[in-house]
Design an enzyme around this catalytic site. Sequence first.
Site, short mmCIF file in Angstrom:
data_model
loop_
_atom_site.label_atom_id
_atom_site.label_comp_id
_atom_site.label_asym_id
_atom_site.label_seq_id
_atom_site.Cartn_x
_atom_site.Cartn_y
_atom_site.Cartn_z
N GLU A 167 8.36 -31.37 -63.69
CA GLU A 167 8.93 -32.71 -63.64
C GLU A 167 8.23 -33.65 -64.62
O GLU A 167 8.85 -34.58 -65.14
CB GLU A 167 8.86 -33.27 -62.22
CG GLU A 167 9.93 -32.73 -61.29
CD GLU A 167 10.10 -33.59 -60.06
OE1 GLU A 167 9.26 -34.49 -59.82
OE2 GLU A 167 11.07 -33.36 -59.33
N HIS A 198 2.11 -29.03 -57.46
CA HIS A 198 3.38 -28.39 -57.12
C HIS A 198 3.23 -27.63 -55.81
O HIS A 198 2.19 -27.00 -55.55
CB HIS A 198 3.82 -27.43 -58.23
CG HIS A 198 5.24 -26.97 -58.13
ND1 HIS A 198 5.64 -25.95 -57.30
CD2 HIS A 198 6.37 -27.41 -58.75
CE1 HIS A 198 6.94 -25.77 -57.41
NE2 HIS A 198 7.40 -26.64 -58.28
#
Length: 363
Positions: A308, A253
């Site tokens: 996600e 991320h």
Amino acid sequence: MLYAKGLENVVVAETTISAIDGEQGTLLYRGYQAEELAKSADFEDVAYLLLNGQRPTEAEKDDFSTALKTMRPLPDDLKKLLAALPKDLSMMDALRTLISSYTGKEGWPPQQQEAMRLVAIVPTIVAAWANRSCGKDAIEPDPSLNHVANYLYMLTGEKPHAAHIRALSAYLILTAEHGMNASTFAARVIASTEADLRSAICGALGALKGRLHGGAPTGVLELFSDIQTADTSSETLLREKLERGERLMGFGHRVYKTTDPRANALREVLKSLNNQETFLSEAVAIEQLATQLLAEYKPGRQLHANVEYYAAAIMEALRLKPEWFTPTFCVSRVVGWCSHVIEQSQDNRIMRPQQQYCGPKPD
């Protein structure tokens, strides 16, 4: 003047709504750990917290939930507009069009009631368009169901499984707010001009539609598909991908330098379901395996599952189409957008950054 491309590391507002610490891997909503809220709170609790600045009492929660239920149905004029829109219009375009046409009290500053109406009606619009795109009639909201359960019901016409409600509730809580991202910033810029709340939300929807911001986690879905259809074991498949230099989608991320706290919370919620949903249990096992292999093949890098990864796992388990992912994200993020617009109005100054000219100059 300071120049920072993309406004990176530039503070543009003070806020009491949320705080992200990418180094420590924490996300706070109004001072509460988002991880803990996802494990113990309902979506209505968190929506009330973000919009009002404090957690509701039982009476306040009941009133808030009841109000949202009364605001869910689409007015007749929006039903007619929805039926008149081209069927090949994307769901995000349809959502933006219907929100911009949603009449009601307007003006400045935005009111709490306006925000609640948008929070209530976005799931109805998304579900109605999802059904229309499949050649089906829209399903009317069920006032006996809470916010998340009703959304699933409107999508499918069936009372949802408790495991699915729990999983999607946790995901929607964890994506309701996430700092000064592109769509939230767009909403605050528009709000700073004293435009109405609907205009600010439409701007946010436009920003979220962009491929770099709110795109569906198709790469993660493809990873799951590869694992489910492979002739070899999950470990063999993942090793082959890493040896070819492929990225494992759903890991790593930009903001978080350690484990994404939202992924942590979703993992714990999914584990608590006690195998009520087989695919979700498998997703947890795949994540653990992938994390071990990433540490082996990419030593020194902190590559953990991000939100996600679990968003894709939940969407797959719920059998939601990939094109429904970003609109489902809007079902939660509209709470954060409205919270920021209201906050912007309380100490407003129109946003007017400078530019640095680098073109030709006269002789």
